[in-house]
Design a protein around this motif. Structure first.
Motif, PDB file in Angstrom:
ATOM      1  N   LEU A 360      -2.216  27.689  -1.302  1.00 50.01           N
ATOM      2  CA  LEU A 360      -1.268  26.653  -1.724  1.00 50.01           C
ATOM      3  C   LEU A 360       0.157  27.200  -1.768  1.00 50.01           C
ATOM      4  CD1 LEU A 360      -3.277  25.033  -4.681  1.00 50.01           C
ATOM      5  CD2 LEU A 360      -3.116  24.231  -2.320  1.00 50.01           C
ATOM      6  N   ALA A 361       0.312  28.427  -2.235  1.00 47.84           N
ATOM      7  CA  ALA A 361       1.650  29.002  -2.386  1.00 47.84           C
ATOM      8  C   ALA A 361       2.309  29.245  -1.042  1.00 47.84           C
ATOM      9  CB  ALA A 361       1.568  30.299  -3.184  1.00 47.84           C
ATOM     10  N   VAL A 362       1.586  29.843  -0.100  1.00 50.10           N
ATOM     11  CA  VAL A 362       2.208  30.134   1.193  1.00 50.10           C
ATOM     12  C   VAL A 362       2.435  28.847   1.980  1.00 50.10           C
ATOM     13  CG1 VAL A 362       0.087  30.490   2.551  1.00 50.10           C
ATOM     14  CG2 VAL A 362       2.186  31.729   3.135  1.00 50.10           C
ATOM     15  N   PHE A 363       1.554  27.865   1.815  1.00 43.69           N
ATOM     16  CA  PHE A 363       1.777  26.566   2.468  1.00 43.69           C
ATOM     17  C   PHE A 363       3.084  25.949   1.984  1.00 43.69           C
ATOM     18  CE2 PHE A 363       1.555  21.957   1.799  1.00 43.69           C
ATOM     19  CZ  PHE A 363       1.447  21.518   3.116  1.00 43.69           C
ATOM     20  N   THR A 364       3.298  25.970   0.682  1.00 36.15           N
ATOM     21  CA  THR A 364       4.496  25.351   0.125  1.00 36.15           C
ATOM     22  C   THR A 364       5.761  26.054   0.588  1.00 36.15           C
ATOM     23  OG1 THR A 364       3.244  24.708  -1.837  1.00 36.15           O
ATOM     24  CG2 THR A 364       5.636  24.653  -2.001  1.00 36.15           C
ATOM     25  N   THR A 365       5.771  27.382   0.498  1.00 40.55           N
ATOM     26  CA  THR A 365       7.012  28.080   0.832  1.00 40.55           C
ATOM     27  C   THR A 365       7.287  28.076   2.330  1.00 40.55           C
ATOM     28  OG1 THR A 365       8.297  30.063   0.364  1.00 40.55           O
ATOM     29  CG2 THR A 365       6.040  30.408   1.049  1.00 40.55           C
ATOM     30  N   SER A 366       6.258  28.184   3.177  1.00 36.80           N
ATOM     31  CA  SER A 366       6.482  28.200   4.624  1.00 36.80           C
ATOM     32  C   SER A 366       6.889  26.825   5.133  1.00 36.80           C
ATOM     33  CB  SER A 366       5.215  28.678   5.349  1.00 36.80           C
ATOM     34  OG  SER A 366       4.913  30.004   5.005  1.00 36.80           O
ATOM     35  N   ALA A 367       6.140  25.794   4.726  1.00 37.23           N
ATOM     36  CA  ALA A 367       6.502  24.439   5.142  1.00 37.23           C
ATOM     37  C   ALA A 367       7.834  24.031   4.542  1.00 37.23           C
ATOM     38  CB  ALA A 367       5.404  23.456   4.731  1.00 37.23           C
ATOM     39  N   GLY A 368       8.059  24.438   3.292  1.00 40.05           N
ATOM     40  CA  GLY A 368       9.326  24.108   2.655  1.00 40.05           C
ATOM     41  C   GLY A 368      10.497  24.755   3.338  1.00 40.05           C
ATOM     42  N   GLN A 369      10.365  26.023   3.709  1.00 39.71           N
ATOM     43  CA  GLN A 369      11.474  26.695   4.379  1.00 39.71           C
ATOM     44  C   GLN A 369      11.778  26.043   5.712  1.00 39.71           C
ATOM     45  OE1 GLN A 369      10.871  30.790   5.441  1.00 39.71           O
ATOM     46  NE2 GLN A 369      13.048  31.271   5.398  1.00 39.71           N
ATOM     47  N   ALA A 370      10.751  25.664   6.454  1.00 36.71           N
ATOM     48  CA  ALA A 370      10.969  25.042   7.767  1.00 36.71           C
ATOM     49  C   ALA A 370      11.680  23.707   7.644  1.00 36.71           C
ATOM     50  CB  ALA A 370       9.632  24.858   8.487  1.00 36.71           C
ATOM     51  N   THR A 371      11.180  22.849   6.787  1.00 33.76           N
ATOM     52  CA  THR A 371      11.751  21.505   6.686  1.00 33.76           C
ATOM     53  C   THR A 371      13.074  21.501   5.931  1.00 33.76           C
ATOM     54  OG1 THR A 371      10.370  21.111   4.719  1.00 33.76           O
ATOM     55  CG2 THR A 371       9.505  20.373   6.827  1.00 33.76           C
ATOM     56  N   LEU A 372      13.142  22.239   4.836  1.00 33.66           N
ATOM     57  CA  LEU A 372      14.351  22.229   4.030  1.00 33.66           C
ATOM     58  C   LEU A 372      15.512  22.918   4.739  1.00 33.66           C
ATOM     59  CD1 LEU A 372      12.754  23.059   0.557  1.00 33.66           C
ATOM     60  CD2 LEU A 372      13.661  20.836   1.298  1.00 33.66           C
ATOM     61  N   ALA A 373      15.229  23.939   5.544  1.00 31.98           N
ATOM     62  CA  ALA A 373      16.299  24.607   6.282  1.00 31.98           C
ATOM     63  C   ALA A 373      16.980  23.652   7.245  1.00 31.98           C
ATOM     64  CB  ALA A 373      15.754  25.822   7.031  1.00 31.98           C
ATOM     65  N   VAL A 374      16.190  22.830   7.905  1.00 32.07           N
ATOM     66  CA  VAL A 374      16.773  21.855   8.833  1.00 32.07           C
ATOM     67  C   VAL A 374      17.516  20.772   8.071  1.00 32.07           C
ATOM     68  CG1 VAL A 374      16.245  20.133  10.602  1.00 32.07           C
ATOM     69  CG2 VAL A 374      15.081  22.339  10.628  1.00 32.07           C
ATOM     70  N   TYR A 375      16.947  20.298   6.964  1.00 34.24           N
ATOM     71  CA  TYR A 375      17.654  19.303   6.150  1.00 34.24           C
ATOM     72  C   TYR A 375      19.011  19.852   5.693  1.00 34.24           C
ATOM     73  CZ  TYR A 375      13.012  17.095   5.654  1.00 34.24           C
ATOM     74  OH  TYR A 375      11.798  16.508   5.886  1.00 34.24           O
ATOM     75  N   ALA A 376      19.001  21.110   5.253  1.00 36.64           N
ATOM     76  CA  ALA A 376      20.230  21.716   4.737  1.00 36.64           C
ATOM     77  C   ALA A 376      21.288  21.873   5.813  1.00 36.64           C
ATOM     78  CB  ALA A 376      19.916  23.072   4.101  1.00 36.64           C
ATOM     79  N   THR A 377      20.896  22.347   6.987  1.00 32.87           N
ATOM     80  CA  THR A 377      21.882  22.584   8.040  1.00 32.87           C
ATOM     81  C   THR A 377      22.360  21.286   8.681  1.00 32.87           C
ATOM     82  OG1 THR A 377      20.064  23.005   9.586  1.00 32.87           O
ATOM     83  CG2 THR A 377      21.082  24.913   8.558  1.00 32.87           C
ATOM     84  N   GLN A 378      21.493  20.290   8.782  1.00 32.22           N
ATOM     85  CA  GLN A 378      21.913  19.007   9.340  1.00 32.22           C
ATOM     86  C   GLN A 378      22.927  18.316   8.442  1.00 32.22           C
ATOM     87  OE1 GLN A 378      18.381  16.703  10.114  1.00 32.22           O
ATOM     88  NE2 GLN A 378      18.004  17.669  12.092  1.00 32.22           N
ATOM     89  N   ALA A 379      22.868  18.622   7.155  1.00 30.33           N
ATOM     90  CA  ALA A 379      23.808  17.999   6.222  1.00 30.33           C
ATOM     91  C   ALA A 379      25.189  18.635   6.278  1.00 30.33           C
ATOM     92  CB  ALA A 379      23.265  18.106   4.796  1.00 30.33           C
ATOM     93  N   ALA A 380      25.293  19.805   6.910  1.00 32.49           N
ATOM     94  CA  ALA A 380      26.558  20.529   6.948  1.00 32.49           C
ATOM     95  C   ALA A 380      27.373  20.142   8.178  1.00 32.49           C
ATOM     96  CB  ALA A 380      26.298  22.034   6.971  1.00 32.49           C
ATOM     97  N   PRO A 381      28.717  20.216   8.095  1.00 32.30           N
ATOM     98  CA  PRO A 381      29.538  20.041   9.290  1.00 32.30           C
ATOM     99  C   PRO A 381      29.165  21.085  10.345  1.00 32.30           C
ATOM    100  CG  PRO A 381      30.885  20.007   7.304  1.00 32.30           C
ATOM    101  CD  PRO A 381      29.507  20.431   6.879  1.00 32.30           C
ATOM    102  N   THR A 382      29.358  20.740  11.601  1.00 29.64           N
ATOM    103  CA  THR A 382      28.931  21.612  12.695  1.00 29.64           C
ATOM    104  C   THR A 382      29.492  23.019  12.560  1.00 29.64           C
ATOM    105  OG1 THR A 382      28.771  19.706  14.167  1.00 29.64           O
ATOM    106  CG2 THR A 382      28.893  21.884  15.197  1.00 29.64           C
ATOM    107  N   THR A 383      30.756  23.141  12.217  1.00 37.59           N
ATOM    108  CA  THR A 383      31.381  24.464  12.127  1.00 37.59           C
ATOM    109  C   THR A 383      30.848  25.298  10.970  1.00 37.59           C
ATOM    110  OG1 THR A 383      33.185  23.515  10.808  1.00 37.59           O
ATOM    111  CG2 THR A 383      33.515  23.665  13.202  1.00 37.59           C
TER     112      THR A 383
END
Length: 414
Positions: A360-383
């Motif tokens: 459960l722990a590795v599922f949460t952190t691995s899936a979370g890092q993949a999805t949340l990283a994209v959410y975080a970067t898409q929210a930022a200006p390109t530069t």
């Protein structure tokens, strides 16, 4: 922008956090990106089962030997935003070259260091170099699916790390087991052939004060589990100084607009929380199984390996399905499973169920890092997307620093 907002269709998704494609550059296959980024996870986790051997070789207590784990996590944490800044200002080529040099130098130092402080310096160099490779790989991913390959690789190599470290230490030396991160260098030729290595044009000066304050803040935070009162005081002081600096220099090393972006802030906070839980359990579960069962070290390592591999595979499945599920459902799954892992570890009366906790722990952190990283970067200006990747990974790596230190308090009594 709300973190719960449904993502746009793939055809309308923002450009990935890399420079626009040029005729000389092609998309780097995700398998090469995974090889570039993920061996650092095996290097980070390889000491899990061999801490007593390391301590005996260096003539120190086992609890003291965990500094080799903590300093690696600390260097990954502070090295990530610094390497992201280098990537933003000097380009991918310079970042990859410096990262490779640090890994080679750090591995050489660890191979011969007779004292703990020198070994810690070598581990720090390995970690900063690994942080550069991870930042580069994630900046080239650009989608949740490709990011999922990288983060599932983190989970897989992290899962293999403890057993691999134990096996290598048994047949060769614990020093060799700490060198597995150098395998990432095999991906460098393929990545450098396909990616755009040109240095971007920069007109703004480097914000050295902002970078220094961020490093000091991260360092103080990492030390909180070990030295609560002085570290809390230091972190409050450096945080105030950093906030004042950001207010006076809002476009510096830590952009104010990025911190005010709700999707980025929530993504980074969740990533830190999931990582802290995962790394605490990763280092706690083997000791709990030793205390509650008569299993051998190899049996514990094998059981944890299978559990972590299962969680890594499931995380890749969720990352691949995330666009279809939508952000609200993905976040609900992550939050629910993320809460179940520590609760099960704390309440279960049956020791073998601890292996499910690892899944459960590795599922949460691995899936979370993949999805949340994209959410975080898409929210930022390109530069600012390289900076967003760096700060997001800083929050994740802080969890990697908090976790082992918390595990020491739980299992070894500090």
């Amino acid at each position: 922008m709300s973190l719960l907002a449904r993502p746009r269709p793939a055809a309308q998704a923002p450009a990935p956090a890399t420079a626009p494609a040029t005729p000389a550059s092609r998309q780097v296959p995700s398998a090469w990106l995974a090889l570039l980024a993920t061996p650092v996870a095996a290097s980070a986790n390889s000491p899990v089962l061999i801490l007593p051997d390391m301590a005996g070789s260096l003539g120190i207590r086992t609890a003291t030997a965990t500094w080799l784990v903590t300093v690696f996590a600390w260097a990954m944490a502070v090295g990530t935003p610094l390497m992201a800044g280098l990537l933003r200002r000097r380009g991918l080529g310079n970042t990859l070259r410096l990262s490779a040099a640090l890994i080679v130098a750090g591995t050489a130092v660890v191979a011969v260091a007779p004292w703990l402080p020198l070994a810690m310096a070598g581990r720090a160099a390995q970690a900063v170099g690994g942080a550069g490779l991870v930042t580069a790989a994630m900046s080239l991913a650009g989608s949740v699916r490709r990011m999922g390959v990288i983060t599932a690789g983190f989970g897989t190599l992290g899962a293999v790390g403890p057993l691999l470290g134990s096996a290598i230490a048994g047949t060769a030396s614990w020093r060799v087991s700490l060198a597995v991160g150098a395998v990432a260098l095999l991906a460098l030729p393929a990545v450098m052939r396909r990616a755009d290595l040109s240095a971007p044009k920069q007109t703004t000066p480097f914000d050295g004060r902002g970078a220094a304050l961020l490093v000091l803040t991260a360092t103080a935070l990492v030390l909180i589990p070990r030295y609560p009162l002085p570290a809390v005081a230091a972190s409050l002081l450096t945080t105030v100084l950093l906030a004042l600096h950001i207010r006076s220099n809002p476009t510096g090393f830590v952009p104010a607009t990025l911190l005010r972006t709700r999707a980025f802030a929530l993504s980074a906070l969740l990533a830190c929380t999931f990582a802290t839980s995962y790394f605490t359990l990763l280092f706690t579960i083997p000791q709990l199984l030793r205390d509650r069962t008569d299993w051998s070290t190899s049996t514990i390592g094998t059981g944890q390996l299978v559990a972590l591999l299962a969680g890594s595979v499931l995380s890749m499945v969720l990352a691949a399905a995330s666009a279809r599920l939508g952000r609200p459902r993905v976040l609900t799954i992550l939050l629910t499973v993320g809460a179940l892992a520590p609760l099960t570890a704390a309440l279960t009366p049956w020791a073998p169920l601890l292996l499910l906790v690892a899944t459960l722990a590795v599922f949460t952190t691995s899936a979370g890092q993949a999805t949340l990283a994209v959410y975080a970067t898409q929210a930022a200006p390109t530069t600012q997307r390289p900076t967003a990747i760096g700060l997001f990974n800083l929050c994740y790596q802080l969890g990697g620093a908090f976790g082992p230190a918390i595990a020491v308090l739980i299992t070894l009594g500090g």
